[in-house]
Write a protein that holds these residues in place. Structure first.
Motif, PDB file in Angstrom:
ATOM      1  N   GLY A 103     -12.374 -34.443 -60.397  1.00  0.00           N
ATOM      2  CA  GLY A 103     -12.427 -33.405 -61.431  1.00  0.00           C
ATOM      3  C   GLY A 103     -11.072 -33.057 -62.034  1.00  0.00           C
ATOM      4  N   LEU A 104     -10.085 -32.861 -61.172  1.00  0.00           N
ATOM      5  CA  LEU A 104      -8.778 -32.436 -61.688  1.00  0.00           C
ATOM      6  C   LEU A 104      -8.037 -33.572 -62.381  1.00  0.00           C
ATOM      7  N   SER A 105      -8.197 -34.808 -61.893  1.00  0.00           N
ATOM      8  CA  SER A 105      -7.484 -35.887 -62.584  1.00  0.00           C
ATOM      9  C   SER A 105      -8.097 -36.111 -63.962  1.00  0.00           C
ATOM     10  N   LEU A 113     -13.754 -24.270 -63.380  1.00  0.00           N
ATOM     11  CA  LEU A 113     -14.591 -23.159 -62.899  1.00  0.00           C
ATOM     12  C   LEU A 113     -15.449 -23.563 -61.699  1.00  0.00           C
ATOM     13  N   SER A 114     -15.948 -24.795 -61.690  1.00  0.00           N
ATOM     14  CA  SER A 114     -16.735 -25.216 -60.516  1.00  0.00           C
ATOM     15  C   SER A 114     -15.854 -25.157 -59.285  1.00  0.00           C
ATOM     16  N   ASN A 115     -14.602 -25.609 -59.418  1.00  0.00           N
ATOM     17  CA  ASN A 115     -13.674 -25.527 -58.283  1.00  0.00           C
ATOM     18  C   ASN A 115     -13.434 -24.080 -57.876  1.00  0.00           C
ATOM     19  N   ALA A 116     -13.172 -23.218 -58.873  1.00  0.00           N
ATOM     20  CA  ALA A 116     -12.885 -21.813 -58.569  1.00  0.00           C
ATOM     21  C   ALA A 116     -14.030 -21.216 -57.742  1.00  0.00           C
ATOM     22  N   PHE A 117     -15.280 -21.484 -58.160  1.00  0.00           N
ATOM     23  CA  PHE A 117     -16.415 -20.929 -57.411  1.00  0.00           C
ATOM     24  C   PHE A 117     -16.592 -21.623 -56.062  1.00  0.00           C
ATOM     25  N   LYS A 118     -16.301 -22.914 -56.029  1.00  0.00           N
ATOM     26  CA  LYS A 118     -16.469 -23.659 -54.779  1.00  0.00           C
ATOM     27  C   LYS A 118     -15.512 -23.163 -53.699  1.00  0.00           C
ATOM     28  N   PHE A 119     -14.276 -22.873 -54.103  1.00  0.00           N
ATOM     29  CA  PHE A 119     -13.248 -22.541 -53.103  1.00  0.00           C
ATOM     30  C   PHE A 119     -13.015 -21.036 -52.954  1.00  0.00           C
ATOM     31  N   THR A 120     -13.942 -20.215 -53.473  1.00  0.00           N
ATOM     32  CA  THR A 120     -13.801 -18.759 -53.356  1.00  0.00           C
ATOM     33  C   THR A 120     -15.025 -18.189 -52.648  1.00  0.00           C
ATOM     34  N   ASN A 178     -20.489 -40.777 -63.727  1.00  0.00           N
ATOM     35  CA  ASN A 178     -19.969 -40.322 -65.023  1.00  0.00           C
ATOM     36  C   ASN A 178     -18.472 -40.046 -64.958  1.00  0.00           C
ATOM     37  N   ASP A 179     -18.023 -39.466 -63.826  1.00  0.00           N
ATOM     38  CA  ASP A 179     -16.589 -39.187 -63.670  1.00  0.00           C
ATOM     39  C   ASP A 179     -15.787 -40.486 -63.640  1.00  0.00           C
ATOM     40  N   ILE A 180     -16.285 -41.465 -62.868  1.00  0.00           N
ATOM     41  CA  ILE A 180     -15.565 -42.745 -62.768  1.00  0.00           C
ATOM     42  C   ILE A 180     -15.512 -43.411 -64.142  1.00  0.00           C
ATOM     43  N   LEU A 181     -16.618 -43.326 -64.859  1.00  0.00           N
ATOM     44  CA  LEU A 181     -16.675 -43.936 -66.190  1.00  0.00           C
ATOM     45  C   LEU A 181     -15.666 -43.269 -67.130  1.00  0.00           C
ATOM     46  N   ASP A 182     -15.621 -41.943 -67.104  1.00  0.00           N
ATOM     47  CA  ASP A 182     -14.666 -41.218 -67.960  1.00  0.00           C
ATOM     48  C   ASP A 182     -13.228 -41.614 -67.637  1.00  0.00           C
TER      49      ASP A 182
END
Ligand code: ADP
Length: 287
Positions: A239-241, A162-169, A91-95
């Motif tokens: 995600g960020l791009s 938010l997924s990143n924030a939780f992943k890296f905290t 889905n990310d690649i498609l977007d």
């Protein structure tokens, strides 16, 4: 006479070089269109069998009648979660390929910020609980109650941040703040307009942080701070791009401030566009 012949030759050469360049530009554009179309078709073809894998592994897990053994259940869970990871990646690649092909459509509608805030809170409550991290979502009183933007894209950007924030905290807190943005903060947005017409969403975490020299490249596709982080935390680096591209499509910008070892603040600045993008009342496009 000789001089004018020289000039004529030069201008012919220039003309030929110009045509050559134009031809190359057309070829590049064409191959970029092929690439995007290929990715879009490919993603579609991959999703169909994946949906069967997801559905059938879910059925195996829910199947009380035939009672799977613990080991079989474990395997089914792995099949299901790996399938889900793959689907997210597709889905990310498609977007991203849609954005690149200029085919991602945005639809502006009214988004009620109070409801939006509650939804985010619910969405990440479990993640916060699992990691024993303080999680707050707060909306300033003086911010507009309704913002006109594409709700689905806004939701996707915040979900990524938010997924990143939780992943890296690992400990401490993650917080979301919604407030007015000041004029300086709108620098980098494709639109400019009065400062009270902007909303700022900030996602702050007390996680591992991002070294200064990596803060730009993490917004590029497939880029992560380092290979070791990737192996430890998983993820695709998309995600960020996607968040950055979506923010631009909505007329805004997505940025980061961070200190290694202390945490990060990702901000999303969006214009409030009551008349949608085509008319953009009150806004102008930057040169
Ligand atoms: P992914 O999270 O799938 O790797 P992203 O594009 O969302 O992809 O993020 C790219 C990279 O940026 C991450 O791999 C990580 O190295 C870094 N990063 C993003 N958000 C944070 C954060 N909140 N704290 C620390 N590092 C982060």
């Amino acid at each position: 006479e000789e001089r004018s012949r020289d000039a004529e030759l030069k201008s012919e050469e220039l003309q030929a070089a110009k045509e050559d360049l134009e031809q190359k530009a057309r070829e590049l554009e064409q191959s970029s269109t092929y690439k995007s179309e290929f990715l879009a078709n490919m993603s579609h073809e991959l999703r169909t069998p994946l949906n069967s894998i997801l559905l059938l592994s879910e059925m195996l897990l829910d199947d009380e009648e035939h009672g799977l053994s613990e080991e079989q259940k474990e395997f089914s869970k792995v099949i299901h979660s790996s399938g889900q990871d793959l689907l997210n990646l597709i889905n990310d690649i498609l977007d991203l390929s849609k954005v690149e092909a200029g085919k991602l459509e945005v639809s502006f509608e009214e988004v009620f910020l109070d409801e939006f805030t509650e939804r985010i809170e619910r969405q990440f409550a479990q993640a916060a609980k699992n990691k024993k991290i303080d999680f707050t979502v707060e909306k300033a009183d003086d911010v507009t109650p309704i913002i006109y933007t594409d709700e689905q894209r806004l939701q996707q950007i915040l979900k990524n941040l938010l997924s990143n924030a939780f992943k890296f905290t690992e400990k401490g807190s993650v917080s979301v703040k919604i407030e007015k943005a000041n004029a300086k903060e709108t620098i980098g947005c494709p639109l400019k307009g009065q400062s009270d017409a902007w909303v700022k969403f900030s996602v702050t975490d007390s996680g591992i942080g991002i070294p200064k020299d990596k803060q730009r490249m993490i917004f590029e596709a497939f880029q992560q701070v380092d290979g070791a982080t990737m192996r430890k935390y998983g993820g695709t680096g998309l995600g960020l791009s996607i968040s950055r591209e979506f923010a631009l499509l909505l007329g805004g910008v997505c940025k980061v401030e961070s200190k290694e070892g202390e945490g990060s603040i990702f901000t999303l600045i969006l214009p409030n566009l009551p008349d949608g993008y085509p008319s953009m009342a009150g806004f102008e496009v930057h040169d």
